[in-house]
Scaffold this motif. Structure first.
Motif, mmCIF file in Angstrom:
data_model
loop_
_atom_site.group_PDB
_atom_site.id
_atom_site.type_symbol
_atom_site.label_atom_id
_atom_site.label_comp_id
_atom_site.label_asym_id
_atom_site.label_seq_id
_atom_site.Cartn_x
_atom_site.Cartn_y
_atom_site.Cartn_z
ATOM 1 N N LEU A 126 0.780 -1.206 -0.055
ATOM 2 C CA LEU A 126 0.135 0.063 -0.154
ATOM 3 C C LEU A 126 1.063 1.136 0.111
ATOM 4 C CD1 LEU A 126 -2.497 1.633 0.400
ATOM 5 C CD2 LEU A 126 -2.288 1.388 3.037
ATOM 6 N N ASP A 127 0.559 2.227 -0.955
ATOM 7 C CA ASP A 127 1.312 3.243 -0.701
ATOM 8 C C ASP A 127 0.229 4.478 -0.535
ATOM 9 O OD1 ASP A 127 2.981 5.812 -1.409
ATOM 10 O OD2 ASP A 127 2.472 5.552 -3.606
ATOM 11 N N ALA A 128 0.349 4.892 0.806
ATOM 12 C CA ALA A 128 -0.688 6.027 1.004
ATOM 13 C C ALA A 128 0.056 7.341 0.997
ATOM 14 C CB ALA A 128 -0.601 5.762 2.617
ATOM 15 N N ASP A 149 -1.619 -1.127 -3.959
ATOM 16 C CA ASP A 149 -2.890 -0.434 -3.719
ATOM 17 C C ASP A 149 -2.213 1.168 -3.606
ATOM 18 O OD1 ASP A 149 -4.683 -2.076 -4.042
ATOM 19 O OD2 ASP A 149 -5.026 -2.394 -1.854
ATOM 20 N N ALA A 150 -2.895 2.070 -4.015
ATOM 21 C CA ALA A 150 -2.178 3.521 -3.668
ATOM 22 C C ALA A 150 -3.500 4.505 -3.508
ATOM 23 C CB ALA A 150 -1.644 3.958 -4.859
ATOM 24 N N THR A 151 -3.429 5.100 -2.708
ATOM 25 C CA THR A 151 -4.522 5.975 -2.062
ATOM 26 C C THR A 151 -3.970 7.643 -2.136
ATOM 27 O OG1 THR A 151 -3.893 6.018 0.319
ATOM 28 C CG2 THR A 151 -5.414 4.263 -0.534
ATOM 29 N N ASP A 152 -5.058 8.307 -2.417
ATOM 30 C CA ASP A 152 -4.828 9.823 -2.189
ATOM 31 C C ASP A 152 -6.022 10.314 -1.819
ATOM 32 O OD1 ASP A 152 -2.190 11.438 -2.948
ATOM 33 O OD2 ASP A 152 -3.848 12.892 -2.544
ATOM 34 N N VAL A 153 -6.051 11.583 -0.987
ATOM 35 C CA VAL A 153 -7.729 12.231 -0.859
ATOM 36 C C VAL A 153 -7.872 13.224 -1.753
ATOM 37 C CG1 VAL A 153 -7.710 12.525 1.936
ATOM 38 C CG2 VAL A 153 -6.267 14.017 0.504
ATOM 39 N N PHE A 175 -6.101 2.311 -7.628
ATOM 40 C CA PHE A 175 -5.855 3.523 -6.884
ATOM 41 C C PHE A 175 -7.440 3.697 -6.351
ATOM 42 C CE2 PHE A 175 -2.949 3.667 -10.521
ATOM 43 C CZ PHE A 175 -1.745 4.203 -9.748
ATOM 44 N N TYR A 176 -7.143 4.396 -5.039
ATOM 45 C CA TYR A 176 -8.399 4.649 -4.303
ATOM 46 C C TYR A 176 -8.380 5.862 -3.632
ATOM 47 C CZ TYR A 176 -8.521 -0.547 -4.157
ATOM 48 O OH TYR A 176 -8.747 -1.845 -4.562
ATOM 49 N N PHE A 181 -5.697 4.845 4.456
ATOM 50 C CA PHE A 181 -6.152 3.428 4.130
ATOM 51 C C PHE A 181 -7.358 3.372 3.204
ATOM 52 C CE2 PHE A 181 -3.862 4.262 8.172
ATOM 53 C CZ PHE A 181 -2.856 3.604 7.947
ATOM 54 N N PRO A 182 -7.322 2.485 2.163
ATOM 55 C CA PRO A 182 -8.437 2.163 1.404
ATOM 56 C C PRO A 182 -9.591 1.411 2.299
ATOM 57 C CG PRO A 182 -6.659 0.662 0.711
ATOM 58 C CD PRO A 182 -6.136 1.523 1.934
ATOM 59 N N PRO A 183 -10.877 1.498 1.701
ATOM 60 C CA PRO A 183 -11.857 1.108 2.535
ATOM 61 C C PRO A 183 -11.694 -0.359 2.799
ATOM 62 C CG PRO A 183 -12.513 1.777 0.491
ATOM 63 C CD PRO A 183 -11.130 2.109 0.565
ATOM 64 N N HIS A 184 -11.203 -1.438 1.761
ATOM 65 C CA HIS A 184 -11.199 -2.739 2.164
ATOM 66 C C HIS A 184 -9.689 -3.516 2.149
ATOM 67 C CE1 HIS A 184 -15.145 -2.466 1.239
ATOM 68 N NE2 HIS A 184 -15.141 -2.119 0.176
ATOM 69 N N GLY A 185 -8.825 -2.416 2.420
ATOM 70 C CA GLY A 185 -7.371 -2.984 2.106
ATOM 71 C C GLY A 185 -6.977 -3.502 3.407
#
Ligand code: GLN
Length: 292
Positions: A126-128, A149-153, A175-176, A181-185
């Motif tokens: 995961l890359d937050a 998985d990668a997240t950003d606001v 991408f999420y 943190f992504p919803p289901h990760g």
């Protein structure tokens, strides 16, 4: 500024003019910036500029270069002017929607790859705070049989990151739009993050390239700069697999305090890695799920 009438402007003379001008304006790497911008304006390489040093510029070329020089004098980052920046040997598209990838952040990738050698074939990462996607995409490209998985606001940042994933053929990244943190990760072998880590009150004291042009949301780490670090340490405990690794990029001087926070949060084998400039840049630790 060179005018069309002050003929003839050659590659050599226009470069000398621009780099003297940048030097006088207090820009850090005047000659390099001038070469990068001229190569961009002429749609060529820096090497070709050297080979064609005596070649005169066409009026359209001079006009394009002049416009770029004007923006650079106002301290707009070269990466935004060129629309791309190299990271870990690959070119990433960048613009004002994302932080410019830094060489220092390559240290985060190196730590992540080194500390996950044991699960290299099937790593879940995961890359937050993915921004341009440079960290997630690099991990995905270096570990083709793994998943990131990668997240950003910021939906704007995610649009840039998704474009980069396509452009670089990183099909093993999802991408999420999410706050860290992504919803289901869950069950990640590694969580990496280059979070915003500048103390809010310090942002305006940074060089104008950063304070005036880069997205504040990508820089502002709250009152002491560590708001995101605390949340990553806390949240990491529920999304990491047994013996999963958390690796966080930190600012100059923050490593000892962050390493102590890792220990307090129950992470073990805590290490600080140095960047190219010798600064402790990445703190990492291993999460052992407590046995009941
Ligand atoms: N992960 C991206 C980078 O390292 C963006 C980081 C951020 O926006 N804070 O460049």
């Amino acid at each position: 500024m060179p005018s069309d009438k002050t003929a003839p402007w050659t590659i050599e003379s226009v470069l000398r003019w621009a780099s003297d001008d940048f030097l006088a304006k207090g820009i850090d790497s005047p000659r390099l910036d001038a070469e990068l911008l001229l190569a961009h304006a002429l749609n060529t390489t820096r090497m070709q500029l050297i080979l064609d040093a005596k070649k005169p510029l066409l009026p359209g070329e001079l006009g394009r270069f002049r416009a770029l020089v004007k923006r650079r004098r106002a301290r707009e980052p070269v990466a935004y002017l060129r629309g791309e920046r190299e990271f870990f040997g690959r070119s990433f598209a960048v613009d004002a929607r994302v932080l410019v990838p830094r060489p220092d952040t390559e240290c985060l990738v190196t730590v992540a790859l080194t500390r996950t050698r044991h699960c290299s074939m099937s790593m879940r990462a995961l890359d937050a705070c993915t921004g341009s996607g440079c960290v997630a995409i690099t991990l995905a490209k270096e570990r083709l049989t793994s998943h990131a998985d990668a997240t950003d606001v910021s939906p704007d940042a995610l649009a840039v990151a998704q474009h980069n994933a396509l452009r670089l053929g990183a099909y093993n990244v999802a991408f999420y739009e999410a706050d860290l943190f992504p919803p289901h990760g869950h069950a990640y072998d590694i969580v990496v993050s280059n979070p915003p880590y500048i103390a809010s009150s310090e942002i305006d004291t940074l060089m104008p390239e950063v304070s005036r042009f880069e997205p504040r949301i990508a820089l502002d780490g709250g009152p002491d700069g560590l708001s995101f670090v605390r949340r990553l340490l806390e949240g990491g405990r529920s999304v990491l697999s047994q013996e999963g690794v958390l690796a966080i990029e930190v600012g100059d001087g923050q490593a000892p305090q962050v390493a102590a926070l890792f220990e307090q949060n129950g992470y073990r084998d805590v290490e600080c890695a140095r960047d190219y400039g010798g600064i402790e840049r990445v703190v990492s630790g291993v999460w052992y799920t407590p046995t009941k």
